[in-house]
Structures are given as structure tokens and as C-alpha cells.
Motif scaffolding. Structure first.
Motif, mmCIF file in Angstrom:
data_model
loop_
_atom_site.group_PDB
_atom_site.id
_atom_site.type_symbol
_atom_site.label_atom_id
_atom_site.label_comp_id
_atom_site.label_asym_id
_atom_site.label_seq_id
_atom_site.Cartn_x
_atom_site.Cartn_y
_atom_site.Cartn_z
ATOM 1 N N SER A 33 0.941 -1.222 0.188
ATOM 2 C CA SER A 33 -0.136 0.010 -0.018
ATOM 3 C C SER A 33 0.800 1.362 0.125
ATOM 4 N N PHE A 34 2.145 1.191 0.454
ATOM 5 C CA PHE A 34 2.797 2.398 0.009
ATOM 6 C C PHE A 34 4.378 2.344 -0.722
ATOM 7 N N VAL A 35 4.771 1.049 -1.170
ATOM 8 C CA VAL A 35 5.613 1.058 -2.007
ATOM 9 C C VAL A 35 5.406 0.178 -3.279
ATOM 10 N N ASP A 36 5.651 0.969 -4.574
ATOM 11 C CA ASP A 36 5.136 0.019 -5.766
ATOM 12 C C ASP A 36 6.097 -1.223 -5.513
ATOM 13 N N GLU A 92 -0.651 -11.524 -8.061
ATOM 14 C CA GLU A 92 -1.593 -10.502 -8.220
ATOM 15 C C GLU A 92 -0.884 -8.845 -8.454
ATOM 16 N N LEU A 93 0.155 -8.841 -7.510
ATOM 17 C CA LEU A 93 0.650 -7.648 -7.479
ATOM 18 C C LEU A 93 1.913 -7.273 -8.456
ATOM 19 N N GLY A 94 2.558 -8.321 -9.168
ATOM 20 C CA GLY A 94 3.278 -8.434 -10.170
ATOM 21 C C GLY A 94 4.581 -8.469 -9.390
ATOM 22 N N VAL A 95 4.854 -8.896 -8.400
ATOM 23 C CA VAL A 95 6.194 -8.808 -7.735
ATOM 24 C C VAL A 95 7.068 -10.004 -8.475
ATOM 25 N N THR A 96 8.361 -9.485 -8.434
ATOM 26 C CA THR A 96 9.272 -10.668 -8.864
ATOM 27 C C THR A 96 9.946 -11.210 -7.728
ATOM 28 N N GLY A 121 4.751 -18.083 -10.826
ATOM 29 C CA GLY A 121 4.789 -16.883 -10.080
ATOM 30 C C GLY A 121 6.033 -16.789 -9.308
ATOM 31 N N ILE A 122 7.066 -17.787 -9.499
ATOM 32 C CA ILE A 122 7.988 -17.734 -8.542
ATOM 33 C C ILE A 122 9.292 -17.531 -9.677
ATOM 34 N N ALA A 123 10.104 -16.503 -9.433
ATOM 35 C CA ALA A 123 11.241 -16.199 -10.146
ATOM 36 C C ALA A 123 12.384 -16.985 -9.864
ATOM 37 N N ALA A 124 12.893 -17.284 -8.513
ATOM 38 C CA ALA A 124 13.861 -17.907 -8.297
ATOM 39 C C ALA A 124 13.591 -18.629 -6.750
#
Ligand SMILES: Cc1cc2nc3c(=O)[nH]c(=O)nc-3n(C[C@H](O)[C@H](O)[C@H](O)COP(=O)(O)O)c2cc1C
Length: 304
Positions: A33-36, A92-96, A121-124
Motif C-alpha cells: 500500500s505504500f511502495v510500488d 496479483e501485485l506483479g512482484v518478482t 509466479g516464482i522467479a527463483a
């Protein structure tokens, strides 16, 4: 962020070299909610074990003059809740997402890796074989080249996920451990984890932390981390993600120039949760002024 910041770590490509370090950024979702969080190079989530863990008894953290001590003891929600509730939110948030895992036996490391291997959805996967804050297992795997290679090889056999192994500064010969994990099939090395320290509460005349000792992190360990990255860079050909005390652009540049292809930011998140994005923007401006890319910087301090 531009192409200048893109960095390639074998099978893993990051949009920028700044990853938030395991244990210092929750599961990433807490900050959304406060960092992209999707703009971060990545988030290494709090170390996940097969079963949930309550962690050690308090006090579990204390400040030091140039950083902090922690003896959290790998408190975490466990793989079932992580897969059912947290990973979908991160997708959903598109986080790596870099999934940091912890176990006290090779069998449990293998089971964790095999279960994560089936997920999208797991990069590593990052194997924490270097935690100083648990009595069984943990750092045992990270202080000998043979033990580190054994656990890495067993995990490698059950997953195609990009595999990162996190090394301990407490290894007598960290280069030997690095060579061991490389030969066993690790795609990348992350380093360094914390190093054990102690603070005494002089009023109580007892150690400050419930577990007496804790892992030291923050600016105090940066020269140690930079030295170790510099040395390991000369001994392996897989990429290194450097960490330990990064709190400014210059700190990150030191790690890149020593030989890191990306960096992780840990303790500094506590005072500035958006620090990695600020540093990424600063690195972009720095590179742009000099017409350089991140790749140009990697290991450029090596040599005579
Ligand atoms: C409170 C706390 C919890 C941590 N938990 C983990 C963890 O679960 N798994 C792990 O691999 N490293 C863990 N670490 C180590 C950090 O990821 C990092 O390696 C270390 O703190 C050095 O980086 P820094 O000086 O930027 O904090 C933890 C560190 C802190 C301060």
C-alpha cells in the motif's frame, strides 16, 4: 526504469539490481500500500519452512551502533499458508518473487523445492544454508563446501527453478563453499547472511537478546560483505547477489564493482521501506550521466 538497469543472472533477469533481502521485508505484500513493489528488482520473502515456526523467545532484536542484531529464529507462516494465501497476492501485485527457504535436513529442503517447483509466479528459489539463529541445521550446511554441495545437488535434482544459494560469512573458507554449490548446480550465489554478535545489557548484567547471540547486520558488516564478494567473484563463474549493510548508492556501487551482478537490501528497509526504489532511481541517473549500464560495472574493481 530503463534498459541500463536490467541485469541478467543466468536464468534470472531482473529489471533492476535491487532486491529486498529475506527477513527484512515480510512477504512483500505488507508494503504494497505504500511502495510500488512491482518496480523492485525483486523481493526475497521471509524464509519459508515446511511447518510454520513461532521463532525464538523475545527479545529478538536490538540496535547496535552500526546496525542491529536479530535472533528471530526463522519465524514464518509455513509453506501451506504461503502457497494458499501469500503467493497469489504476490502474483496479483506483479512482484518478482524470490522464495527463500529454510530446513534443518536435506530431505526437508528437497520437499520444499519440489513443492515450489509446481507453482507459477516464482522467479527463483533461494536456499538459506547460512542462518546463525537456529540450533539445528541452518548454518551447518553453509560452513563446509561438501555439505553445501550435498544439499544444493539434492535440491537441484528436483527443481528447474533458478536456484540461488545463500552463503554464510562464518564459513572458514567461503570460496570453498561457493565452489561447492557451483559444482552442485546452483545458478547463483547470494551473500552474505548475518554474522553472530552479542550485546550486553549492562543494567541487567546479561546478554540483551533472549538467545544471547544474534545475527549482526547493517553498515557494520558492509566491508566484510564487499571483501567476500570480491574474493568469491574470482573463484566461481556463476553470478553473485551481494548484500550486507547497503544503505546508499555508493554502497550498492561498491558491491557491483567488487563483482555482484545484483544486490539485496536488508536492514536499511527498517528505516526507509522505499529505499531500494530510491537507490534504483539514483543508480539510473548515475549510469546515465556516465553512459554506462549495470553490466559495465560488475566486477570493474577487480584487477591490478
Ligand atoms: C530481522 C532479520 C531477519 C532475517 N531473516 C532472514 C531469513 O529468514 N532468511 C535469510 O536468508 N536471511 C535472513 N536475514 C538476513 C538478511 O537477508 C541479510 O542477509 C543480512 O541482514 C545482511 O544484509 P543487511 O546488512 O542489508 O541487512 C535476516 C536479517 C534480519 C535483520
Amino acid at each position: 526504469m530503463s534498459e541500463r538497469l536490467r541485469t541478467s543472472l543466468g536464468p534470472l533477469t531482473l529489471a533492476n539490481p535491487f532486491v529486498n533481502a529475506s527477513g527484512t521485508y515480510g512477504y512483500g505484500v505488507e508494503y504494497a500500500s505504500f511502495v510500488d513493489v512491482a518496480r523492485l528488482g525483486g523481493v526475497s520473502v521471509k524464509g519459508i519452512s515446511l511447518l510454520p515456526r513461532p521463532g525464538n523467545s523475545p527479545p529478538r532484536t536490538c540496535e547496535t551502533s552500526a546496525g542491529m542484531l536479530n535472533s528471530i529464529g526463522l519465524a514464518n507462516i509455513g509453506i501451506d499458508v504461503f502457497l494458499a494465501e501469500t503467493l497469489p497476492q504476490l502474483r496479483e501485485l506483479g512482484v518478482t518473487v524470490i522464495v527463500n527457504t529454510f530446513a534443518t535436513s536435506i530431505e526437508d529442503f528437497v520437499e520444499l523445492a519440489a513443492r515450489f517447483d509446481n507453482e507459477t509466479g516464482i522467479a527463483a528459489l533461494e536456499l538459506n544454508i547460512s542462518c546463525p539463529n537456529v540450533h539445528a541445521g541452518g548454518m551447518h550446511f553453509g560452513v563446509s563446501g561438501a555439505a553445501a554441495a550435498e544439499v544444493t545437488g539434492a535440491v537441484r535434482a528436483v527443481t528447474d527453478l533458478p536456484l540461488m544459494v545463500k552463503l554464510s560469512p562464518e564459513a572458514g573458507d567461503i570460496g570453498e563453499v561457493a565452489r561447492g554449490v557451483e559444482s552442485a548446480g546452483a545458478d547463483m550465489i547470494s551473500m552474505i547472511n548475518t554474522i553472530r554478535g552479542m550485546v550486553i545489557d549492562v543494567d541487567r548484567r546479561r546478554p540483551m537478546l533472549g538467545q544471547k547471540m544474534g545475527g549482526m547486520s547493517g553498515p557494520a558488516i558492509k566491508p566484510l560483505g564487499v571483501r567476500m564478494v570480491y574474493e568469491v567473484f574470482q573463484q566461481v563463474s556463476i553470478p553473485i547477489i551481494g548484500m550486507g549493510g547497503i544503505a546508499s548508492l555508493r554502497d550498492a556501487l561498491e558491491y557491483l564493482m567488487a563483482g555482484a551482478t545484483a544486490v539485496q537490501v536488508g536492514t536499511a528497509n527498517y528505516s526507509e521501506p522505499g529505499i531500494s526504489l530510491r537507490l534504483a532511481d539514483e543508480l539510473e541517473a548515475w549510469c546515465s550521466e556516465r553512459d554506462l549500464t549495470v553490466t559495465d560495472l560488475v566486477g570493474c574493481a577487480q584487477g591490478d
